[in-house]
Design an enzyme around this catalytic site. Structure first.
Site, PDB file in Angstrom:
ATOM      1  N   ASN A  97      -9.103   0.614   4.060  1.00  0.00           N
ATOM      2  CA  ASN A  97      -8.028   1.420   4.642  1.00  0.00           C
ATOM      3  C   ASN A  97      -7.705   0.814   6.012  1.00  0.00           C
ATOM      4  O   ASN A  97      -8.435   1.016   6.974  1.00  0.00           O
ATOM      5  CB  ASN A  97      -8.492   2.857   4.764  1.00  0.00           C
ATOM      6  CG  ASN A  97      -7.382   3.840   5.095  1.00  0.00           C
ATOM      7  OD1 ASN A  97      -7.661   4.970   5.484  1.00  0.00           O
ATOM      8  ND2 ASN A  97      -6.127   3.480   4.943  1.00  0.00           N
ATOM      9  N   ASN A 142       1.517   7.020  10.208  1.00  0.00           N
ATOM     10  CA  ASN A 142       1.525   6.394   8.898  1.00  0.00           C
ATOM     11  C   ASN A 142       2.537   5.262   8.839  1.00  0.00           C
ATOM     12  O   ASN A 142       3.366   5.099   9.735  1.00  0.00           O
ATOM     13  CB  ASN A 142       1.846   7.433   7.819  1.00  0.00           C
ATOM     14  CG  ASN A 142       0.801   8.522   7.737  1.00  0.00           C
ATOM     15  OD1 ASN A 142      -0.393   8.244   7.759  1.00  0.00           O
ATOM     16  ND2 ASN A 142       1.249   9.769   7.660  1.00  0.00           N
ATOM     17  N   CYS A 146      -7.568  10.947  10.532  1.00  0.00           N
ATOM     18  CA  CYS A 146      -7.908   9.881   9.583  1.00  0.00           C
ATOM     19  C   CYS A 146      -9.376   9.548   9.763  1.00  0.00           C
ATOM     20  O   CYS A 146      -9.788   9.089  10.835  1.00  0.00           O
ATOM     21  CB  CYS A 146      -7.042   8.650   9.808  1.00  0.00           C
ATOM     22  SG  CYS A 146      -7.495   7.260   8.742  1.00  0.00           S
ATOM     23  N   GLY A 147     -10.167   9.781   8.738  1.00  0.00           N
ATOM     24  CA  GLY A 147     -11.597   9.542   8.829  1.00  0.00           C
ATOM     25  C   GLY A 147     -11.939   8.073   8.980  1.00  0.00           C
ATOM     26  O   GLY A 147     -12.804   7.692   9.775  1.00  0.00           O
ATOM     27  N   ASN A 148     -11.300   7.205   8.192  1.00  0.00           N
ATOM     28  CA  ASN A 148     -11.571   5.779   8.291  1.00  0.00           C
ATOM     29  C   ASN A 148     -11.184   5.236   9.658  1.00  0.00           C
ATOM     30  O   ASN A 148     -11.899   4.412  10.243  1.00  0.00           O
ATOM     31  CB  ASN A 148     -10.816   5.022   7.196  1.00  0.00           C
ATOM     32  CG  ASN A 148     -11.413   5.259   5.822  1.00  0.00           C
ATOM     33  OD1 ASN A 148     -12.619   5.274   5.646  1.00  0.00           O
ATOM     34  ND2 ASN A 148     -10.556   5.475   4.843  1.00  0.00           N
ATOM     35  N   ASN A 161      -5.804  17.610   7.687  1.00  0.00           N
ATOM     36  CA  ASN A 161      -4.602  17.233   6.947  1.00  0.00           C
ATOM     37  C   ASN A 161      -4.775  17.678   5.496  1.00  0.00           C
ATOM     38  O   ASN A 161      -5.885  17.864   5.014  1.00  0.00           O
ATOM     39  CB  ASN A 161      -4.337  15.727   7.056  1.00  0.00           C
ATOM     40  CG  ASN A 161      -5.520  14.887   6.612  1.00  0.00           C
ATOM     41  OD1 ASN A 161      -6.576  15.410   6.272  1.00  0.00           O
ATOM     42  ND2 ASN A 161      -5.362  13.585   6.616  1.00  0.00           N
ATOM     43  N   HIS A 205      -4.937  17.965   1.381  1.00  0.00           N
ATOM     44  CA  HIS A 205      -5.317  17.163   0.211  1.00  0.00           C
ATOM     45  C   HIS A 205      -5.262  18.027  -1.036  1.00  0.00           C
ATOM     46  O   HIS A 205      -5.595  19.217  -1.006  1.00  0.00           O
ATOM     47  CB  HIS A 205      -6.723  16.598   0.382  1.00  0.00           C
ATOM     48  CG  HIS A 205      -6.838  15.591   1.480  1.00  0.00           C
ATOM     49  ND1 HIS A 205      -6.670  14.244   1.282  1.00  0.00           N
ATOM     50  CD2 HIS A 205      -7.087  15.745   2.802  1.00  0.00           C
ATOM     51  CE1 HIS A 205      -6.815  13.609   2.436  1.00  0.00           C
ATOM     52  NE2 HIS A 205      -7.056  14.501   3.371  1.00  0.00           N
ATOM     53  N   ASN A 264      -1.545  14.651   0.736  1.00  0.00           N
ATOM     54  CA  ASN A 264      -2.332  13.535   0.214  1.00  0.00           C
ATOM     55  C   ASN A 264      -2.861  13.938  -1.161  1.00  0.00           C
ATOM     56  O   ASN A 264      -3.325  15.067  -1.343  1.00  0.00           O
ATOM     57  CB  ASN A 264      -3.508  13.227   1.138  1.00  0.00           C
ATOM     58  CG  ASN A 264      -3.051  12.883   2.543  1.00  0.00           C
ATOM     59  OD1 ASN A 264      -2.570  11.788   2.799  1.00  0.00           O
ATOM     60  ND2 ASN A 264      -3.193  13.824   3.470  1.00  0.00           N
ATOM     61  N   GLU A 302      -1.737   8.288  -0.501  1.00  0.00           N
ATOM     62  CA  GLU A 302      -1.802   8.838   0.846  1.00  0.00           C
ATOM     63  C   GLU A 302      -0.406   9.197   1.351  1.00  0.00           C
ATOM     64  O   GLU A 302       0.519   8.367   1.281  1.00  0.00           O
ATOM     65  CB  GLU A 302      -2.473   7.833   1.792  1.00  0.00           C
ATOM     66  CG  GLU A 302      -2.997   8.477   3.051  1.00  0.00           C
ATOM     67  CD  GLU A 302      -4.041   7.628   3.749  1.00  0.00           C
ATOM     68  OE1 GLU A 302      -4.274   7.888   4.951  1.00  0.00           O
ATOM     69  OE2 GLU A 302      -4.629   6.725   3.121  1.00  0.00           O
ATOM     70  N   ARG A 303      -0.284  10.395   1.839  1.00  0.00           N
ATOM     71  CA  ARG A 303       0.988  10.886   2.378  1.00  0.00           C
ATOM     72  C   ARG A 303       1.511   9.927   3.447  1.00  0.00           C
ATOM     73  O   ARG A 303       0.835   9.624   4.417  1.00  0.00           O
ATOM     74  CB  ARG A 303       0.775  12.287   2.976  1.00  0.00           C
ATOM     75  CG  ARG A 303       1.988  12.893   3.644  1.00  0.00           C
ATOM     76  CD  ARG A 303       1.673  14.249   4.258  1.00  0.00           C
ATOM     77  NE  ARG A 303       0.651  14.171   5.302  1.00  0.00           N
ATOM     78  CZ  ARG A 303       0.317  15.192   6.103  1.00  0.00           C
ATOM     79  NH1 ARG A 303       0.913  16.369   5.952  1.00  0.00           N
ATOM     80  NH2 ARG A 303      -0.607  15.053   7.023  1.00  0.00           N
ATOM     81  N   CYS A 335      -9.526   6.538   1.765  1.00  0.00           N
ATOM     82  CA  CYS A 335      -9.050   7.595   2.662  1.00  0.00           C
ATOM     83  C   CYS A 335     -10.252   8.438   3.042  1.00  0.00           C
ATOM     84  O   CYS A 335     -10.891   9.047   2.168  1.00  0.00           O
ATOM     85  CB  CYS A 335      -7.979   8.445   1.977  1.00  0.00           C
ATOM     86  SG  CYS A 335      -7.416   9.855   2.968  1.00  0.00           S
ATOM     87  N   GLY A 336     -10.603   8.453   4.328  1.00  0.00           N
ATOM     88  CA  GLY A 336     -11.792   9.170   4.773  1.00  0.00           C
ATOM     89  C   GLY A 336     -11.699  10.665   4.568  1.00  0.00           C
ATOM     90  O   GLY A 336     -12.618  11.293   4.027  1.00  0.00           O
ATOM     91  N   GLY A 393      -9.720  12.082   2.567  1.00  0.00           N
ATOM     92  CA  GLY A 393      -9.611  12.258   1.118  1.00  0.00           C
ATOM     93  C   GLY A 393     -10.964  12.234   0.435  1.00  0.00           C
ATOM     94  O   GLY A 393     -11.218  12.982  -0.518  1.00  0.00           O
TER      95      GLY A 393
END
Length: 285
Positions: free
Chosen positions: A15, A69, A78-80, A168, A170, A201, A218-219, A227-228, A230
């Site tokens: 990602n 984005n 965003c986790g990643n 966010n 999901h 997402n 991913e949105r 996606c972290g 996600g």
């Protein structure tokens, strides 16, 4: 002549984002920069743009991040990217701490860095980062219209999913054909379903003996390798639907993320890698 800024390209399990230290370089129009720079054939190429900065608004944190984005829309979390920021801050000498409080639009996240034991290096390397993603949410009228139901249609197929917000939104759909499912066809339609006022997402997941195989639409970015948030949402959805325990390995196209939904505090903890790709200079659009 347009001003040039220094950027770093990084990825977490594939990602990939463009990172800019706004404590050194100002980005006056990040939405436009994200669209222009993320383009693969005419720009740097990425899933989006991440701005690293000082905390703001009186929030008690060490640093802040904003995420845009590839289509220019701003994400809450965003986790990643948060894991990559942990590696960036430590290995570039912006912090000496192996714990970092990171301000995001969905709250302050605590990053815990696992460092190498190689003392021969001038600076130890960050091997992995664990992020406290806080507690999941299953009901948010700003993100999910529950009256629509959890059986949503896309391209003449019905998907039964679980809504999970990790800051966010999901929508996690467990399927039997994870490798053959048309992610673009179904993901793009589900993202814009009326059930999701802010779009969503979409995760397609299948439980396997090795872990939970997950693919992501991913949105604002389309298909991404990982996606972290996600991965966290998928692990939570798997537990609440009786498909897994509280610890899960989420197997994404770009790698494996380890997720724990802690019973004691209700928080979700995500652990995974972060990597540098390359650095360079780019003109402001």
């Amino acid at each position: 002549m347009n001003k040039s800024v220094r950027f770093t390209k990084m990825h977490g399990a594939g990602n990939d984002y463009i990172y800019v230290n706004t404590m050194e370089f100002e980005i006056p129009d990040p939405a436009t920069a994200a669209r222009v720079w993320s383009a693969w054939h005419t720009g740097i190429g990425s899933d989006g743009l991440v701005l690293i900065g000082r905390p703001y608004g009186g929030v008690e944190a060490d640093f802040s991040m904003r995420i845009f984005n590839a289509d220019g829309s701003e994400a809450m979390m965003c986790g990643n990217a948060s894991r990559c920021i942990g590696k960036y801050l430590y290995e570039k000498g912006l912090t000496d701490s192996d714990e970092i409080r990171l301000q995001t639009l969905s709250g302050v996240k605590l990053l815990r860095l696992t460092l190498s034991d190689d003392c021969a290096d001038a600076r130890r390397r960050v091997l992995s980062v664990c992020v406290d993603m806080l507690a999941p949410c299953f009901s948010d009228t700003r993100q999910y219209d529950e009256s629509v139901g959890n059986a949503l249609s896309a391209a003449c197929r019905t998907f039964h999913g679980t809504f999970v917000s990790m800051g966010n939104p999901h929508f996690v759909c467990f399927v039997d054909d994870i490798e053959s499912i048309d992610i673009v066809r179904y993901g793009s339609e589900l993202e814009c379903n009326p059930a999701f006022p802010q779009r969503c997402n979409i995760e397609f997941a299948q439980v396997t003996p090795r872990g939970i195989r997950t693919r992501v639409w991913e949105r604002g970015s389309g298909v991404t390798m990982a996606c972290g948030t996600g991965a966290c949402a998928t692990a939570v959805a798997a537990f609440v639907t009786g498909r897994s325990e509280r610890h899960s390995d989420i197997i994404m196209d770009g790698g494996i993320l380890h997720i724990e939904w802690n019973e004691a505090d209700g928080h979700v903890y995500m652990t995974g890698p972060a990597a540098f790709a390359f650095e360079g200079e780019v003109q402001l659009p």
